[in-house]
Design a protein around this motif. Structure first.
Motif, PDB file in Angstrom:
ATOM      1  N   ALA A  91       0.826  -1.206   0.000  1.00  0.00           N
ATOM      2  CA  ALA A  91       0.000   0.000   0.000  1.00  0.00           C
ATOM      3  C   ALA A  91       0.858   1.252   0.000  1.00  0.00           C
ATOM      4  O   ALA A  91       1.994   1.253   0.487  1.00  0.00           O
ATOM      5  CB  ALA A  91      -0.920  -0.005   1.222  1.00  0.00           C
ATOM      6  N   PRO A  92       0.329   2.369  -0.538  1.00  0.00           N
ATOM      7  CA  PRO A  92       1.091   3.626  -0.552  1.00  0.00           C
ATOM      8  C   PRO A  92       1.340   4.199   0.837  1.00  0.00           C
ATOM      9  O   PRO A  92       2.273   4.971   1.032  1.00  0.00           O
ATOM     10  CB  PRO A  92       0.216   4.561  -1.394  1.00  0.00           C
ATOM     11  N   VAL A  93       0.490   3.825   1.793  1.00  0.00           N
ATOM     12  CA  VAL A  93       0.674   4.220   3.189  1.00  0.00           C
ATOM     13  C   VAL A  93       0.469   2.971   4.041  1.00  0.00           C
ATOM     14  O   VAL A  93      -0.524   2.259   3.869  1.00  0.00           O
ATOM     15  CB  VAL A  93      -0.332   5.314   3.607  1.00  0.00           C
ATOM     16  N   PRO A  94       1.385   2.668   4.966  1.00  0.00           N
ATOM     17  CA  PRO A  94       1.225   1.461   5.782  1.00  0.00           C
ATOM     18  C   PRO A  94      -0.084   1.468   6.556  1.00  0.00           C
ATOM     19  O   PRO A  94      -0.614   2.517   6.921  1.00  0.00           O
ATOM     20  CB  PRO A  94       2.426   1.526   6.732  1.00  0.00           C
ATOM     21  N   GLU A  95      -0.593   0.291   6.818  1.00  0.00           N
ATOM     22  CA  GLU A  95      -1.868   0.141   7.507  1.00  0.00           C
ATOM     23  C   GLU A  95      -1.833   0.848   8.868  1.00  0.00           C
ATOM     24  O   GLU A  95      -0.881   0.722   9.626  1.00  0.00           O
ATOM     25  CB  GLU A  95      -2.189  -1.336   7.710  1.00  0.00           C
ATOM     26  N   GLY A  96      -2.879   1.596   9.146  1.00  0.00           N
ATOM     27  CA  GLY A  96      -2.999   2.291  10.426  1.00  0.00           C
ATOM     28  C   GLY A  96      -2.465   3.704  10.420  1.00  0.00           C
ATOM     29  O   GLY A  96      -2.818   4.503  11.280  1.00  0.00           O
ATOM     30  N   LEU A  97      -1.600   4.008   9.455  1.00  0.00           N
ATOM     31  CA  LEU A  97      -1.035   5.353   9.364  1.00  0.00           C
ATOM     32  C   LEU A  97      -1.814   6.167   8.344  1.00  0.00           C
ATOM     33  O   LEU A  97      -2.654   5.666   7.610  1.00  0.00           O
ATOM     34  CB  LEU A  97       0.441   5.300   8.974  1.00  0.00           C
ATOM     35  N   ARG A  98      -1.498   7.478   8.327  1.00  0.00           N
ATOM     36  CA  ARG A  98      -2.021   8.357   7.290  1.00  0.00           C
ATOM     37  C   ARG A  98      -0.844   9.020   6.594  1.00  0.00           C
ATOM     38  O   ARG A  98       0.303   8.753   6.897  1.00  0.00           O
ATOM     39  CB  ARG A  98      -2.977   9.384   7.899  1.00  0.00           C
ATOM     40  N   THR A  99      -1.142   9.911   5.666  1.00  0.00           N
ATOM     41  CA  THR A  99      -0.069  10.565   4.939  1.00  0.00           C
ATOM     42  C   THR A  99       0.906  11.249   5.896  1.00  0.00           C
ATOM     43  O   THR A  99       2.121  11.179   5.719  1.00  0.00           O
ATOM     44  CB  THR A  99      -0.643  11.602   3.957  1.00  0.00           C
ATOM     45  N   VAL A 100       0.375  11.921   6.933  1.00  0.00           N
ATOM     46  CA  VAL A 100       1.222  12.619   7.901  1.00  0.00           C
ATOM     47  C   VAL A 100       0.941  12.063   9.301  1.00  0.00           C
ATOM     48  O   VAL A 100      -0.214  12.012   9.724  1.00  0.00           O
ATOM     49  CB  VAL A 100       0.963  14.131   7.873  1.00  0.00           C
ATOM     50  N   THR A 101       2.000  11.648   9.980  1.00  0.00           N
ATOM     51  CA  THR A 101       1.896  11.117  11.339  1.00  0.00           C
ATOM     52  C   THR A 101       2.942  11.796  12.217  1.00  0.00           C
ATOM     53  O   THR A 101       4.129  11.824  11.854  1.00  0.00           O
ATOM     54  CB  THR A 101       2.126   9.596  11.358  1.00  0.00           C
ATOM     55  N   PRO A 102       2.561  12.362  13.364  1.00  0.00           N
ATOM     56  CA  PRO A 102       3.556  12.968  14.265  1.00  0.00           C
ATOM     57  C   PRO A 102       4.532  11.913  14.785  1.00  0.00           C
ATOM     58  O   PRO A 102       4.150  10.766  15.040  1.00  0.00           O
ATOM     59  CB  PRO A 102       2.702  13.530  15.409  1.00  0.00           C
ATOM     60  N   TYR A 103       5.784  12.330  14.938  1.00  0.00           N
ATOM     61  CA  TYR A 103       6.833  11.423  15.418  1.00  0.00           C
ATOM     62  C   TYR A 103       7.561  12.101  16.583  1.00  0.00           C
ATOM     63  O   TYR A 103       8.067  13.218  16.432  1.00  0.00           O
ATOM     64  CB  TYR A 103       7.816  11.098  14.284  1.00  0.00           C
ATOM     65  N   LEU A 104       7.626  11.439  17.735  1.00  0.00           N
ATOM     66  CA  LEU A 104       8.248  11.992  18.932  1.00  0.00           C
ATOM     67  C   LEU A 104       9.580  11.303  19.213  1.00  0.00           C
ATOM     68  O   LEU A 104       9.733  10.105  18.956  1.00  0.00           O
ATOM     69  CB  LEU A 104       7.331  11.832  20.138  1.00  0.00           C
ATOM     70  N   HIS A 105      10.522  12.077  19.764  1.00  0.00           N
ATOM     71  CA  HIS A 105      11.817  11.543  20.179  1.00  0.00           C
ATOM     72  C   HIS A 105      12.036  11.883  21.661  1.00  0.00           C
ATOM     73  O   HIS A 105      12.853  12.743  21.996  1.00  0.00           O
ATOM     74  CB  HIS A 105      12.946  12.140  19.333  1.00  0.00           C
ATOM     75  N   PRO A 106      11.332  11.219  22.555  1.00  0.00           N
ATOM     76  CA  PRO A 106      11.478  11.546  23.979  1.00  0.00           C
ATOM     77  C   PRO A 106      12.695  10.870  24.600  1.00  0.00           C
ATOM     78  O   PRO A 106      13.256   9.916  24.049  1.00  0.00           O
ATOM     79  CB  PRO A 106      10.193  10.981  24.583  1.00  0.00           C
ATOM     80  N   ARG A 107      13.089  11.355  25.737  1.00  0.00           N
ATOM     81  CA  ARG A 107      14.004  10.615  26.604  1.00  0.00           C
ATOM     82  C   ARG A 107      13.135   9.833  27.592  1.00  0.00           C
ATOM     83  O   ARG A 107      12.486  10.417  28.445  1.00  0.00           O
ATOM     84  CB  ARG A 107      14.930  11.568  27.350  1.00  0.00           C
ATOM     85  N   GLY A 108      13.138   8.526  27.425  1.00  0.00           N
ATOM     86  CA  GLY A 108      12.247   7.701  28.235  1.00  0.00           C
ATOM     87  C   GLY A 108      10.975   7.373  27.480  1.00  0.00           C
ATOM     88  O   GLY A 108       9.872   7.661  27.953  1.00  0.00           O
ATOM     89  N   ALA A 109      11.107   6.775  26.290  1.00  0.00           N
ATOM     90  CA  ALA A 109       9.947   6.491  25.457  1.00  0.00           C
ATOM     91  C   ALA A 109       8.965   5.559  26.163  1.00  0.00           C
ATOM     92  O   ALA A 109       7.750   5.700  26.027  1.00  0.00           O
ATOM     93  CB  ALA A 109      10.384   5.882  24.124  1.00  0.00           C
ATOM     94  N   GLY A 110       9.482   4.599  26.926  1.00  0.00           N
ATOM     95  CA  GLY A 110       8.598   3.689  27.643  1.00  0.00           C
ATOM     96  C   GLY A 110       7.727   4.422  28.640  1.00  0.00           C
ATOM     97  O   GLY A 110       6.529   4.113  28.792  1.00  0.00           O
ATOM     98  N   SER A 111       8.298   5.404  29.326  1.00  0.00           N
ATOM     99  CA  SER A 111       7.523   6.185  30.298  1.00  0.00           C
ATOM    100  C   SER A 111       6.481   7.047  29.595  1.00  0.00           C
ATOM    101  O   SER A 111       5.372   7.233  30.109  1.00  0.00           O
ATOM    102  CB  SER A 111       8.455   7.067  31.138  1.00  0.00           C
ATOM    103  N   LEU A 112       6.824   7.579  28.416  1.00  0.00           N
ATOM    104  CA  LEU A 112       5.849   8.359  27.668  1.00  0.00           C
ATOM    105  C   LEU A 112       4.679   7.475  27.231  1.00  0.00           C
ATOM    106  O   LEU A 112       3.512   7.885  27.319  1.00  0.00           O
ATOM    107  CB  LEU A 112       6.496   9.012  26.445  1.00  0.00           C
ATOM    108  N   ILE A 113       4.966   6.266  26.777  1.00  0.00           N
ATOM    109  CA  ILE A 113       3.888   5.363  26.387  1.00  0.00           C
ATOM    110  C   ILE A 113       2.974   5.090  27.583  1.00  0.00           C
ATOM    111  O   ILE A 113       1.737   5.101  27.454  1.00  0.00           O
ATOM    112  CB  ILE A 113       4.462   4.050  25.824  1.00  0.00           C
ATOM    113  N   ALA A 114       3.566   4.852  28.756  1.00  0.00           N
ATOM    114  CA  ALA A 114       2.759   4.599  29.952  1.00  0.00           C
ATOM    115  C   ALA A 114       1.885   5.802  30.283  1.00  0.00           C
ATOM    116  O   ALA A 114       0.711   5.650  30.665  1.00  0.00           O
ATOM    117  CB  ALA A 114       3.668   4.253  31.124  1.00  0.00           C
TER     118      ALA A 114
END
Length: 325
Positions: free
Chosen positions: A197-220
């Motif tokens: 597909a032109p865009v992977p399943e679940g995504l859209r043309t534009v998706t925000p991308y974060l680069h946190p310190r402590g990604a696991g804590s951000l997910i929680a």
């Protein structure tokens, strides 16, 4: 005789009042039936047409309910990146030339050329933006954008003043991807799937991308605050989250642990939900701090603001009425 339904009983009482205004009201026992009491209250209305008026009112209420505005405005999704930049007007031109963006809305601040709010669409995705001012500081973002030809769009972005972060290469996860930093501070990860597909399943043309310190804590935090669902997590042998996806509502948020030149970029995100007040309170309980308490806005949203423990600002909103600008 078969027992009459409540609506049939009410019709019988109403008919009796209309046909014989002075007659004694029917009883169902030693006390007036509650339906009769309702009819008594309605007795002061014009007797010849109050049933018609009652019917019209019920139909009007039903129509209003069926036409109630959706909590997410047309064209938007649960998550929309909101970019606060210097020179928002020029930034719109950059997105138009580099990514084929279409301007949807532009609202200027009174007596200035600064943009108070603007919206552009890139294919199926909205991006909101405004000029940075003292009260609303600069918050660029990292955006993952899928295009038909990553090499061509990467080259176009460079011609429009962006700087290369890395030239397009085939990635092991199935994308051909290059990245640039525009002159307004935003990172663009420009990708084309190598197959499918032109865009992977679940995504859209534009998706925000974060680069946190402590990604696991951000997910929680996102799980506790917004009911996020983790849908993907890739970790290095030492446990560092290289890439993850979480779903909030109908949208995906991507992230990876800060590293090298990809350092934290606390951003602003517009989050549309069914109940602003409830989610605002939930976010505070999860550890967010308040920026703005829930209130109805003149542009048709009930909106609140919080800052998460990683510095990202979330404008939590429920669309409550359509407003023409």
């Amino acid at each position: 005789m078969a027992k009459q339904s409540l609506s049939e009983q009410l019709d019988r009482v109403v008919d009796a009042i209309i046909a014989h205004p002075g007659a004694a009201l029917p009883r169902t026992g030693s006390k007036l039936d509650p339906l009769v009491r309702i009819a008594v209250d309605l007795r002061g209305l014009p007797r010849e047409d109050f049933k018609a008026r009652l019917k019209d009112d019920l139909e009007r209420r039903a129509t209003m309910a069926s036409q109630a505005v959706k909590p997410i405005p047309e064209g938007f999704h649960t998550i929309t990146p909101y970019l606060i930049v210097p020179g928002a007007g020029q930034f719109i031109e950059f997105m138009q030339k580099a990514f084929g963006a279409v301007e949807v809305l532009r609202v200027k601040r009174p007596d200035t050329n600064l943009l108070m709010h603007a919206e552009v669409r890139i294919n199926d995705s909205m991006i909101e933006l405004a000029d940075a001012i003292a009260e609303i500081p600069l918050t660029p973002a990292a955006l993952h954008v899928y295009v038909p030809d990553a090499d061509a769009v990467y080259a176009r972005a460079l011609r429009e003043g962006a700087l290369s972060l890395h030239s397009p290469v085939d990635q092991p996860y199935g994308d051909r991807e290059g990245s640039v930093k525009d002159e307004f501070g935003n990172h663009w990860y420009i990708a084309t799937p190598l197959g499918g597909a032109p865009v992977p399943e679940g995504l859209r043309t534009v998706t925000p991308y974060l680069h946190p310190r402590g990604a696991g804590s951000l997910i929680a935090f996102l799980q506790d605050a917004f009911g996020a669902e983790e849908v993907l997590r890739h970790q290095s042998p030492d446990g560092t989250i290289v890439h993850a996806k979480v779903r909030i509502g109908d949208s995906i948020l991507e992230m990876g642990e800060a590293h090298g030149e990809y350092q934290p970029m606390p951003c602003t995100l517009h989050l549309y939900v069914n109940d602003t007040d409830a989610l605002y309170a939930r976010a505070l309980r999860a550890g967010a701090t308040s920026i703005e308490v829930p209130q109805d806005k003149p542009y048709g949203d009930r909106s609140a603001g919080v800052m998460d423990p990683f510095g990202n600002r979330w404008f939590i909103a429920t669309h409550i009425k359509d407003v023409q600008f």
